[in-house]
Every structure is written in structure tokens, then in C-alpha cells.
Motif scaffolding. Structure first.
Motif: not given
Lengths: 260, 260
Positions: B66, B68-69
Motif C-alpha cells: 500500500q 508503495k503507491r
């Protein structure tokens, strides 16, 4: 002047403060009530179980008529500093009252009456609000599983807004209770239940509400006659436990007590 | 090891702590979100308005996908001691997220939609619970009078359980709003109203809920088209404001969305 006088002994302060703990409340069979409105309601109620009142002068003058009904040794004048020492509130009010636990009554379950059964409700605000809502809908007995928050917790009392002395709170094994009363219909709020707006309620019954985080325990679920759910249109994952209780009590009352 | 390293500057700590105050939140257009479940829901939501994430290693590992976004400069590794310094919670969780206020949208009022109008709701738990209930019943906009508790108050955010970013909260003059939309039916919860179980609701409308202690203000009362009340069987003097809102939303949804 009054604020410099010592009106309450250190032992009394220690004793009252000890009632902030669940263990001592249960040992002594006493709990604390604060908040002007609730105290006045308590004073006005005939069987109020009051052990003692600790109040500042302003309160004693304002409610002289109500206080007269108590024997005088129950009423203690204190100053504001002392009240702050014994109070549970961040901004202490004008008085603090110590109340005896209600004598455990033998509750006779009646088929025509509604009961709320709370399974592992942990939040004191939720329990207090459920007691207040029960009182609104004329439900006079709530059964709590032994792992529920203790019902004389000050935050519970506060949230009931005076309803705590009109509703019996009984700690019992909910599964034993249900098994011992097989003729009573048991409704339970579960996600996979039937749309409550399509459910036909009997006049009386047990309504089981599960814990804030886990819902109704698996063991108890097997004992439920009618699984019901509050249908959703939106995206919230769940409702607060006291909100769910209120919506179900409202729908139950609408069908049974307010049908046109 | 990690717990002795300084991972966050004093200026950052000071800045985050300043957001505990309403004044600074409004000045900066930022507020704080805590609680693992809410944060994960936020990370999973497409337009999450995240300004920055401060999280301990455990959280960063667990939610690597999550996180990483987000662009990497938004994610800050901190240790538990630092988290305790910036947290609002008594037992801080694993992360704290700072979120931009949602851009003020022009809300286009639609006759077929339901809206909640809150007049002077002061308790953050009540406002948060009302937002959560609105989200359950698909009500996506709540109008608050300017004297309501501020909607980015941490206790409000906590009580919404993640619903705060799906419901628009608009601070407006409720009387102006009602006067500007005379074609919309305005329902209001008042003690002298008609039994809500006998009230026929339109598909959409304004539902006005008054303050915890004084109900709907006198000025606003004159603008209400249909005064409604939740009838009582018991003895409680009143219901909690969030409970009353939920019962009225339930009855409204039952009639409009779930009729058989």
C-alpha cells in the motif's frame, strides 16, 4: 473561608477514591454518580439507594428540598477543592453521590417483554448509551455477558444520563439464559442475517448484540432463532454497537408498539 | 538500535503536535489520522489526500504494498518513542498519517438525496458516529452549523471508523441553506413533532438534528416543514443525538430504500 476548612477526612477521601476501581466497587457494593442532572433525578427517585452525598454549599442550598428527604448524616458539605480530590471528572460538578448497588432481583422472564443481551461489549460509552436507549423503549432489563465492561464504571453511568437506575443490568451466562428459556424467541444482529425491515418481530424476545470488534461469539450464534441484519446502502463496514442496538429496538418497537 | 536513533527532527515533532489544535489544523489545512484500520482504509482509497505517513518499521513492512503507491518522500520511518511523542492516543498505534483537508467541493443539492443538517452538535464522539451512520445509509453530505465541533478533531476522526473520507462535511449557515432550497422538504427532530413511525418521508430531503442539550435552535425550528419525534415507551428524558439520528435515518431508509 469555607475553602480553607477541612470538611472531609483523609480516610473518607481515600475511601471514595477507592471506588474509582472496579474491584473496590464490587467489594463495597457501592458506586459513584456525578453530574448535577443525574444526581437530581436520583434524589427525586423514590428508591434511590443513596449511601451518601458530598456536595458544595451551592448544591446544598439549591436542592435543599430534595436533600431533606435523606437522613442528615448522609449529606456532607465539602468545599470545591475537596470535590476535585474525590471526583472522577475533569471539571467536577457541584456534588458527588455514592450509591448502593441495587439488590439483585430475581428477574422473571416474560414472553411478552423485550430484553437486550449484550455479548462482550467493552466500551463504557456504548453500554451507557444502550442503557439509555433501552429506557427510552421501555426495556427494563439488560443481560450482560461476564466479559462486558462493568456497569457501574463511571463512564457507563455518565452515558446513561440517569437511566441506570431504571434499567436492571444482570451479569449472566447468555448461553445458559437462552437455553433455559427456549420458548422465548432469540434475535441476533449478524452480518449474514435477514433484512431487519422484512423481519416480523414477536411482541417479546431476546435481542443479542455482539461485541464492537468481533460481533456475536460463535457459540452464541448457534443459539439464535432469527438472525437479522441492518441493511446498508452506503460503504461503512459496520455500525457502532449502540447505534445498531438502537436501530433494532426502534424497528421492534415500531412493529409491536406503534403499528398503525 | 532503532529506538535510539533519531529519525524525526524536533521541528517535525513540533509541527505534527501543533496539528492537535484546531487553529493550526485550519491554518495548515491538515489533520491527523491514527488507528491501523482507518489508516489502511485510507491507503487503499484512491483519492486519499495523504500529506505524509509516520510509521514504525513493523507497519512499513506489513503495508509495503500500500505504501508503495505513495511517493517515497511522504513516508517516514520513526521509532516507537517518537510515535508516542506525536500521537494523540493514550496507547499509540503503529503509524500516524497527516491528511490534507478535502478541497471544498461545490455541493449540488438534489431533491432525491438525503442530507443531514447538524445544529450545534458539540460532542466529537457524536459527530464521528453520525458520520459513520450516514456512510452506512448512503448519505454522502452532512451540513454542520458553524458552532458544531470541528470535524477534523481527532476524536471525531476516530469515531467515524474510516467513514470520514467518504462523507462531505460542510460548515454552513443552516438557515441560509434551508432558505435557499425551499423545494427540499426539511424534517426536524423535536419533542413536539409527529410520531416518526407515522411520518411519510419523501425520497430525499434535509434532516435537522439539534444540539445535545438544547435541541434545534428556535430560529431554525421555524424553517422546518415536518416536525418529527421518536416516540417513547419508557422513561428516559431524551436520546443521545447520534442515536436519534440513526433511528431517523433507519426509518427514512426503510420507507424509501427497503420497502417491500
Amino acid at each position: 473561608m469555607l475553602n480553607n476548612q477541612v470538611l472531609i477526612s483523609k480516610a473518607q477521601i481515600k475511601f471514595i477514591r477507592s471506588l474509582h476501581d472496579k474491584k473496590h466497587r464490587i467489594e463495597e457494593g457501592l458506586f459513584i454518580v456525578e453530574g448535577e442532572k443525574i444526581i437530581v433525578e436520583l434524589l427525586n427517585s423514590p428508591n434511590n439507594n443513596i449511601h451518601s452525598v458530598f456536595a458544595v454549599n451551592e448544591f446544598i442550598v439549591r436542592y435543599a428540598n430534595q436533600l431533606k428527604r435523606l437522613s442528615s448524616e448522609k449529606v456532607h458539605l465539602i468545599n470545591e477543592k475537596e470535590l476535585a480530590q474525590i471526583s472522577n471528572l475533569q471539571s467536577p460538578n457541584l456534588a458527588l453521590v455514592i450509591v448502593h448497588f441495587a439488590a439483585t432481583k430475581a428477574i422473571e422472564i416474560q414472553t411478552v417483554k423485550k430484553y437486550i443481551l449484550l455479548d462482550n461489549i467493552k466500551d463504557p460509552g456504548n453500554l451507557g448509551t444502550i442503557i439509555r436507549t433501552a429506557d427510552w423503549y421501555g426495556i427494563d432489563t439488560i443481560f450482560c455477558s461476564p466479559d462486558c465492561v462493568e456497569s457501574t464504571n463511571p463512564k457507563v453511568i455518565q452515558a446513561t444520563m440517569g437511566s441506570f437506575f431504571r434499567v436492571n443490568i444482570c451479569e449472566v451466562s447468555l448461553s445458559d439464559l437462552i437455553e433455559q428459556h427456549k420458548s422465548i424467541t432469540t434475535y441476533g444482529a449478524v452480518l449474514e442475517g435477514e433484512n431487519v425491515y422484512n423481519t416480523e418481530f414477536n411482541e417479546g424476545g431476546f435481542l443479542v448484540i455482539g461485541s464492537e470488534s468481533h460481533g456475536i461469539s460463535e457459540e452464541l450464534k448457534t443459539l439464535i432463532d432469527k438472525k437479522i441484519r441492518i441493511p446498508s446502502i452506503g460503504k461503512a463496514e459496520s455500525l457502532n454497537a449502540s447505534i445498531a442496538t438502537a436501530i433494532l429496538c426502534s424497528e421492534w418497537a415500531r412493529q409491536v408498539n406503534f403499528k398503525i
